[in-house]
Design a protein around this motif. Structure first.
Motif, PDB file in Angstrom:
ATOM      1  N   ALA A  47      29.532  87.162 102.226  1.00  0.00           N
ATOM      2  CA  ALA A  47      30.942  87.228 102.324  1.00  0.00           C
ATOM      3  C   ALA A  47      31.363  88.353 101.260  1.00  0.00           C
ATOM      4  O   ALA A  47      30.479  89.043 100.607  1.00  0.00           O
TER       5      ALA A  47
ATOM      6  N   ILE B  91      41.428  94.294 107.490  1.00  0.00           N
ATOM      7  CA  ILE B  91      41.002  92.968 107.962  1.00  0.00           C
ATOM      8  C   ILE B  91      42.124  92.203 107.255  1.00  0.00           C
ATOM      9  O   ILE B  91      42.246  92.085 106.002  1.00  0.00           O
TER      10      ILE B  91
ATOM     11  N   SER C 126      39.175  80.211 102.278  1.00  0.00           N
ATOM     12  CA  SER C 126      39.972  81.394 102.307  1.00  0.00           C
ATOM     13  C   SER C 126      40.697  81.357 101.131  1.00  0.00           C
ATOM     14  O   SER C 126      41.403  80.456 100.542  1.00  0.00           O
TER      15      SER C 126
ATOM     16  N   SER D 143      29.139  90.792 106.370  1.00  0.00           N
ATOM     17  CA  SER D 143      30.259  90.295 107.190  1.00  0.00           C
ATOM     18  C   SER D 143      31.039  91.444 108.044  1.00  0.00           C
ATOM     19  O   SER D 143      31.412  91.248 109.058  1.00  0.00           O
TER      20      SER D 143
ATOM     21  N   SER E 121      39.465  86.876 106.677  1.00  0.00           N
ATOM     22  CA  SER E 121      38.079  87.048 106.468  1.00  0.00           C
ATOM     23  C   SER E 121      37.417  85.792 105.833  1.00  0.00           C
ATOM     24  O   SER E 121      37.550  85.720 104.515  1.00  0.00           O
TER      25      SER E 121
ATOM     26  N   ARG F  71      40.398  86.354 101.701  1.00  0.00           N
ATOM     27  CA  ARG F  71      38.945  86.717 101.571  1.00  0.00           C
ATOM     28  C   ARG F  71      38.105  85.310 101.117  1.00  0.00           C
ATOM     29  O   ARG F  71      38.871  84.566 100.605  1.00  0.00           O
TER      30      ARG F  71
ATOM     31  N   ASN G 124      36.502  93.879 112.801  1.00  0.00           N
ATOM     32  CA  ASN G 124      38.148  93.368 112.863  1.00  0.00           C
ATOM     33  C   ASN G 124      38.177  92.284 113.667  1.00  0.00           C
ATOM     34  O   ASN G 124      39.068  92.399 114.751  1.00  0.00           O
TER      35      ASN G 124
ATOM     36  N   TYR H  53      30.795  92.046 111.730  1.00  0.00           N
ATOM     37  CA  TYR H  53      31.602  91.394 112.835  1.00  0.00           C
ATOM     38  C   TYR H  53      32.831  92.273 113.254  1.00  0.00           C
ATOM     39  O   TYR H  53      33.255  92.134 114.075  1.00  0.00           O
TER      40      TYR H  53
END
Ligand code: NAD
Length: 302
Positions: free
Chosen positions: A168, A268, A238, A117, A271, A207, A122, A120
């Motif tokens: 992830a 971040i 999440s 991931s 995510s 996360r 931030n 991508y």
């Protein structure tokens, strides 16, 4: 079936090797033990202590002519990529190209790549889909993205079948407290040495944590599915750092000391990756709930 697993002495790679062997696959591991450890190596697989950037790695692919190559070997530490971008690029980009050249010459039927991931960067989005623009904020994310693009072009120019899997935050037994997404192993390490667990900021950052065995089953599903696709391997849920700690407290069965520290620059906040496309095209879904996965990781670490 014959498969090469690069990074088979590492965290995710070693679990993949175990599962492939259980399925009766002939497995060959390429790993230079840069971050992997020999005790992770399954004796049922043939181990080659070589660098993915070396001519030997390419020759080995040509010699073995495997049906599939699972490419997990990488420099997977974000901080190290910032401190040493050229080392990161050499392993993650040059190493991947070297393997791709071998795979084309050996007419490998499937190249399955472990991505992240981190490609991508931030982005402030509740849930990220594969359509999101890539904008890495670390050299690690950038080198993985470049490797992805090389894979796609190799496929276009030379017909190499591939699937790219963007993970992830993976967690589970054998994870070292460093690298890409290792917060669970960092927490378990602090518990083991009886030191307070540091929470950066308010702990409400979230996360998407996926258990290693679910990542392994996605890799295996990619053998015969999702040709030419890039898919996210995640739970789509999440989980806040505070919730993670509460869950660990339940497993630990005693209070856990915590220390609140300022948030880190560039961290971040949220995510979470959608797994809808992976579920559809791999005919796969994650099976292990967070508490069960944490329990497995906890048992191994204490
Ligand atoms: P890991 O560090 O445990 O495993 C990487 C393995 O690659 C190690 O065994 C290491 O010795 C080997 N390796 C490194 N450089 C090499 C080289 N030049 N030649 C040969 N072998 C080499 O990491 P991991 O967490 O198991 O990650 C596996 C893959 O999954 C990586 O590609 C990583 O980028 C990706 N990934 C991991 C996560 C995560 O949460 N752990 C998340 C997203 C993506």
């Amino acid at each position: 079936m014959k498969a090469i697993v690069t990074g088979g002495a590492g965290f995710i790679g070693s679990h993949l090797v175990d599962e492939l062997l259980l399925k009766g696959t002939e497995v060959y591991v390429i790993d230079n033990l840069n971050s992997g450890i020999s005790s992770n190596l399954n004796p049922g697989a043939k181990f080659y202590n070589i660098d993915i950037c070396s001519p030997q790695a390419k020759s080995l692919i040509k010699e073995l002519r495997p049906d599939a190559v699972f490419h997990l070997a990488a420099q997977a530490d974000v901080g190290r990529s910032i401190r040493n971008p050229s080392e990161d690029a050499k392993i993650n980009i040059d190493g991947t190209i070297n393997l791709l050249e071998g795979c084309v010459e050996a007419s490998v039927r499937k190249f399955i790549f472990s991505s992240t991931s981190a490609v991508y960067g931030n982005i402030q989005q509740d849930i990220i889909t594969e359509k999101e623009p890539t904008n890495p904020s670390s050299f690690y994310g950038l080198s993985k993205l470049v490797a992805e693009n090389y894979i796609k072009l190799f496929s276009e120019l030379f017909g190499l079948p591939f699937t790219i899997l963007r993970y992830a935050n993976v967690y589970g037994p054998r994870q070292q407290p460093k690298g890409d997404g290792g917060v669970v192993s960092v927490f378990l390490e602090r518990l083991k040495i009886n030191e307070p667990i540091q929470i950066h900021g308010d702990g409400e950052q979230t996360r998407d944590f996926i258990f290693v065995k679910d990542v392994v089953s996605a890799n295996i599903a990619a053998l015969n599915n999702a040709d030419g696709m890039t898919l996210q391997i995640s739970t789509g849920k999440s989980i806040s750092i505070n919730y993670l700690l509460e869950s660990l407290t339940t497993i630990h069965k005693q209070p856990i000391l915590r220390e609140m520290v300022p948030s880190r620059t560039g961290d971040i906040k949220h995510s979470c990756l959608s797994n809808e496309l992976a579920k559809k095209h791999l005919n796969w879904h994650p099976l292990i709930p967070l508490k069960e996965g944490l329990h497995h990781a906890y048992i191994q670490s204490i």
